[in-house]
Design a protein around this motif. Structure first.
Motif, PDB file in Angstrom:
ATOM      1  N   LEU A 194       0.910  -1.569  -0.281  1.00 48.29           N
ATOM      2  CA  LEU A 194      -0.049   0.668  -0.236  1.00 48.29           C
ATOM      3  C   LEU A 194       1.100   1.142   0.129  1.00 48.29           C
ATOM      4  N   ASP A 195       1.717   1.254   0.996  1.00 43.47           N
ATOM      5  CA  ASP A 195       2.620   2.001   0.725  1.00 43.47           C
ATOM      6  C   ASP A 195       3.179   2.615  -0.407  1.00 43.47           C
ATOM      7  N   ALA A 196       4.219   1.870  -1.306  1.00 43.92           N
ATOM      8  CA  ALA A 196       4.783   1.159  -3.118  1.00 43.92           C
ATOM      9  C   ALA A 196       3.664   1.896  -3.723  1.00 43.92           C
ATOM     10  N   LEU A 197       2.049   1.960  -3.552  1.00 44.63           N
ATOM     11  CA  LEU A 197       0.825   2.239  -4.089  1.00 44.63           C
ATOM     12  C   LEU A 197       0.695   3.769  -3.876  1.00 44.63           C
ATOM     13  N   ARG A 198       0.716   4.245  -3.065  1.00 41.61           N
ATOM     14  CA  ARG A 198       0.276   5.553  -1.992  1.00 41.61           C
ATOM     15  C   ARG A 198       1.514   6.523  -3.095  1.00 41.61           C
ATOM     16  N   ASP A 199       2.691   5.356  -3.448  1.00 42.46           N
ATOM     17  CA  ASP A 199       3.867   6.901  -3.482  1.00 42.46           C
ATOM     18  C   ASP A 199       4.009   6.813  -5.183  1.00 42.46           C
ATOM     19  N   GLN A 200       2.966   5.596  -6.406  1.00 42.71           N
ATOM     20  CA  GLN A 200       2.480   5.731  -7.354  1.00 42.71           C
ATOM     21  C   GLN A 200       2.179   6.649  -7.714  1.00 42.71           C
ATOM     22  N   VAL A 201       1.183   6.707  -7.406  1.00 36.96           N
ATOM     23  CA  VAL A 201      -0.095   7.208  -6.892  1.00 36.96           C
ATOM     24  C   VAL A 201      -0.003   8.927  -6.955  1.00 36.96           C
ATOM     25  N   ARG A 202       1.318   9.387  -6.614  1.00 35.09           N
ATOM     26  CA  ARG A 202       1.439  10.773  -5.665  1.00 35.09           C
ATOM     27  C   ARG A 202       1.925  11.054  -7.002  1.00 35.09           C
TER      28      ARG A 202
END
Length: 240
Positions: free
Chosen positions: A208-216
């Protein structure tokens, strides 16, 4: 022509359980977009009880009452304002958004039936596509699409030479190219969460942290290649 509104996103979510990892992905995406100043609309398909089955009831009036040619009736229904209200509501959400986000689990090399039905009923002929109005000339050009989905399989099971083959150009080509790219959207490289039913909590949190970074950083992510209409003649036969 679409009616895109600046930084407005539509999150199309296809999972029945509110405590699922896919729901956590949706919430992570929504939080990251909100923090970045996006306005967000939601289509939580299970929560809405969205009907995925196309039928004659999708039209309050018909051009041909004797035989249903669905794509032709879609075109007529949109032009005359006689599509069913639930379809019109979803079309309006897509038109208002510049970014369409999809969150779902992969079932049998595909999207869940409820999401497939949402596409079948919402991506109407005449507005989303028509004739040579596909890919770079599709009705949704100028919009971006991003998908985040979960898999039960491990990462090494997907890709060139793997047991299941490639995801973007194989297993989910029908969705990423055949639906999203086909109507003209720029399809951002998807986020894939592998082996999620079996991951410990710390690995789920890291995903989920990796997903958050990608969305940003969506603007920096690669866009999947789509057919170039300039390489085909008016019948879509290859040139040269």
């Amino acid at each position: 022509m679409t009616e895109t509104t600046g930084r407005r996103a539509l999150l199309v979510h296809a999972h029945s359980e509110s405590d699922s990892f896919v729901a956590a992905m949706r919430d992570t995406i929504a939080g990251a977009l909100t923090d970045d100043g996006w306005e967000i609309d939601h289509s939580d398909l299970y929560a809405m009880g969205f009907n995925p089955v196309l039928s004659p009831a999708d039209f309050t009036e018909r051009r041909d009452a004797d035989h249903l040619t669905y794509a032709l009736e879609q075109r007529n229904g949109y032009e005359t304002g006689t599509l069913a209200p639930d379809i019109m509501a979803e079309i309006a959400k897509v038109q208002a958004a510049s970014l369409i986000v999809f969150t779902f689990p992969v079932f049998w090399f595909s999207v869940p039936a409820i999401l497939k039905g949402w596409i079948d009923r919402t991506f109407v002929s005449g507005l989303f596509y028509r004739g040579r109005g596909i890919y770079g000339a599709g009705g949704m050009t100028g919009k971006k699409a991003f998908a985040a989905f979960s898999l039960g399989g491990r990462e090494h099971m997907f890709g060139p030479g793997s047991i299941h083959g490639e995801l973007e150009t194989g297993m989910l080509r029908h969705f990423l190219q055949g639906s999203l790219g086909y109507v003209g959207m720029d399809v951002i490289e998807p986020f894939v969460a592998y082996h999620t039913p079996y991951l410990p909590i710390e690995d789920r949190t890291a995903a989920l942290d990796a997903l958050r970074d990608q969305v940003r950083d969506l603007d920096a992510r690669a866009v999947l290649p789509m057919p170039d209409l300039g390489k085909f003649d008016k019948t879509f036969a290859p040139l040269g």
